[in-house]
Design a protein around this motif. Sequence first.
Motif, PDB file in Angstrom:
ATOM      1  N   LYS A 433     -42.149 -32.996  -7.960  1.00  0.00           N
ATOM      2  CA  LYS A 433     -43.143 -31.538  -8.058  1.00  0.00           C
ATOM      3  C   LYS A 433     -44.087 -31.759  -9.131  1.00  0.00           C
ATOM      4  O   LYS A 433     -43.870 -31.481 -10.242  1.00  0.00           O
ATOM      5  CB  LYS A 433     -41.914 -30.497  -8.449  1.00  0.00           C
ATOM      6  CG  LYS A 433     -40.995 -30.145  -7.410  1.00  0.00           C
ATOM      7  CD  LYS A 433     -40.068 -28.991  -8.021  1.00  0.00           C
ATOM      8  CE  LYS A 433     -38.804 -28.584  -7.236  1.00  0.00           C
ATOM      9  NZ  LYS A 433     -37.981 -27.564  -7.889  1.00  0.00           N
ATOM     10  N   TYR A 470     -51.644 -24.805  -6.739  1.00  0.00           N
ATOM     11  CA  TYR A 470     -50.383 -24.519  -6.704  1.00  0.00           C
ATOM     12  C   TYR A 470     -49.504 -25.679  -7.345  1.00  0.00           C
ATOM     13  O   TYR A 470     -48.419 -25.893  -7.250  1.00  0.00           O
ATOM     14  CB  TYR A 470     -50.323 -24.749  -5.240  1.00  0.00           C
ATOM     15  CG  TYR A 470     -50.958 -23.686  -4.242  1.00  0.00           C
ATOM     16  CD1 TYR A 470     -50.110 -22.250  -4.366  1.00  0.00           C
ATOM     17  CD2 TYR A 470     -52.054 -23.791  -3.732  1.00  0.00           C
ATOM     18  CE1 TYR A 470     -50.977 -21.245  -3.546  1.00  0.00           C
ATOM     19  CE2 TYR A 470     -52.718 -22.579  -3.200  1.00  0.00           C
ATOM     20  CZ  TYR A 470     -51.954 -21.542  -3.161  1.00  0.00           C
ATOM     21  OH  TYR A 470     -52.802 -20.442  -2.407  1.00  0.00           O
ATOM     22  N   HIS A 475     -43.643 -26.293  -7.005  1.00  0.00           N
ATOM     23  CA  HIS A 475     -43.861 -26.796  -5.564  1.00  0.00           C
ATOM     24  C   HIS A 475     -43.699 -28.171  -5.262  1.00  0.00           C
ATOM     25  O   HIS A 475     -44.424 -28.895  -6.095  1.00  0.00           O
ATOM     26  CB  HIS A 475     -45.350 -26.500  -5.174  1.00  0.00           C
ATOM     27  CG  HIS A 475     -45.499 -25.008  -5.079  1.00  0.00           C
ATOM     28  ND1 HIS A 475     -45.913 -24.511  -6.189  1.00  0.00           N
ATOM     29  CD2 HIS A 475     -45.482 -23.812  -4.005  1.00  0.00           C
ATOM     30  CE1 HIS A 475     -46.089 -23.123  -5.992  1.00  0.00           C
ATOM     31  NE2 HIS A 475     -45.945 -22.613  -4.729  1.00  0.00           N
ATOM     32  N   ALA A 479     -44.019 -28.946   0.085  1.00  0.00           N
ATOM     33  CA  ALA A 479     -44.377 -27.492  -0.005  1.00  0.00           C
ATOM     34  C   ALA A 479     -45.930 -27.466  -0.293  1.00  0.00           C
ATOM     35  O   ALA A 479     -46.494 -26.708   0.441  1.00  0.00           O
ATOM     36  CB  ALA A 479     -43.905 -26.708  -1.230  1.00  0.00           C
ATOM     37  N   LEU A 480     -46.624 -28.526  -0.832  1.00  0.00           N
ATOM     38  CA  LEU A 480     -48.024 -28.464  -1.129  1.00  0.00           C
ATOM     39  C   LEU A 480     -48.692 -28.841   0.611  1.00  0.00           C
ATOM     40  O   LEU A 480     -49.583 -28.500   0.449  1.00  0.00           O
ATOM     41  CB  LEU A 480     -48.231 -29.629  -2.334  1.00  0.00           C
ATOM     42  CG  LEU A 480     -47.764 -29.217  -3.604  1.00  0.00           C
ATOM     43  CD1 LEU A 480     -47.901 -30.510  -4.550  1.00  0.00           C
ATOM     44  CD2 LEU A 480     -48.904 -28.106  -4.336  1.00  0.00           C
TER      45      LEU A 480
END
Length: 534
Positions: A433, A470, A475, A479-480
């Motif tokens: 993350k 983001y 994230h 997710a990114l």
Amino acid sequence: MIQPAHESSVDILQAEYNAIPYHSYPFSHTHPTHLFTLATLFGLQPKAVEKARILELGCASGGNIIPLAMHFPNAECVGIDLAEKQIEEGLKQIEALNIRNINLRHQSIFDFSSKEGKFDYIICHGVYSWVDKNVREKILTICTENLNKNGIAYISYNTYPGWNMVNSVRELMSWHTKNISEPALKAQHARSVLKFITDGLQEDQSPYASFLRGEINLLSTQSDNYLLHDHLSSFNQPIYFHQFMEQANAHKLSYLSDAFLATMYTGNLPAQFATELNKINNIIVIGQYMDFIRNQRFRCTLLCHQDVQVNRSLKTNNIEHFYLQLLAKPSKADLNEKDLIDGKEINFVHGAITLTVRNRISQIAMLILHQERFKPIHYNDLCKKVAKMSKTTDLEVVKKHLNDDLNLLRAVFAGLINISSYPGRYTLVVAEKPIACPLTRYQAAIQNYVTNRRHEPIALDPMTKSILPYMDGTHDKDALLKIARELVDKGSLLVLDENKNQIKDKKELDKRMPLFYQNALDNIAKQGLLIEKE
């Protein structure tokens, strides 16, 4: 009522900078950690940046000083500028980022007094040559009255002899546009006369014509903002280095160094020049001769109080106190340990300077510096890595090679290596993350460049710009990637092939997107944009 000269010049400058705000960027060579490093190298005892008071004269919208305040929350930062619009923009950023240790204000340099207190670092970049004589005097007065005993002042300025010929281009544009007041139209007509000159000189191979073509081609790549403020400003007064130092000396300020060490090292000149210049026992005289030899057109000078002792008798082991970052590149792009053979010549090049190493320990040291080039490595850590790779048990043997045989300090003055007293405050590891610096995330959402943790402006490619906001630690990588893919599907982010054609086929996008995304992550890390979780 007769208005004082400095007031009329202030009015002119204020009008010009409010009409066309100056692009506000970070400049790594003005950063207080860099000033601290150079001051330490020359024997001064400057204040640690973490708790320093920092002043910037002519801060524009804070592109240089806001990151300082953001990254050093216990320092106190003050920035002043004549352009009210730019200060308003800076204040919006400060409020959005909730920075509490900075005071950005709309204020003339003339209104800054000794009552403001002492500062450990005073930065004045891109101002001195673009104001009148009275303001220049006031800048030096501030550097005298408001600088702490062990403080460092940084001032940049245009210089002769380099500007002797450049002035002809500036005066051509100024004369051609003298009756035009609207900024965009003024820039347009300035470019048109430059094109007219370029077209007419196509067949002319004289030295002067070659110079004009080169200068005009350089200006053609610059923004209107740069053209208007750097070349078409009402004020642009270059100065010889020795004249600047005479003015500084009159204010009881002494020369410490250049912001770029390579520009003050005679060893970077042809041997016949270096031999003669080294016979002179006056660093200002040497510097002025060097300016004549190189046709110098811009200087970044560090000043200190006259009663502060500067040590210019440096020893090779002075390098042991610093973090090192290699700027030079090996002539063999894929250099690795198998290429290291005692006696074999291995070259590292930066600009016009080439370093040739033959000794295996020196080769190993340079290879390690190359491998660690994206983040500074401390001298002691470098020695340990060299000892391990070379299977040398005695660290003193390694140090002797690095200090005396390889002579890392000389490589610093040659411009092949950067030094710093501070470690890189970023990580090269892309966590599951990943976390980008809060300032970087904010900037990526509103503009096309960000300030990295090395205090450099980084232009953003579309992929990087889309995911940076983001990267807040909530994230994960998947997710990114999903966020980026959604932007592609919406048409907000284009994926291009090798020929710059948009890729629209879903299967091809599924194949290429992870590769583009991973490349973006790798570059984000190398560019010093990631931080570790606190």
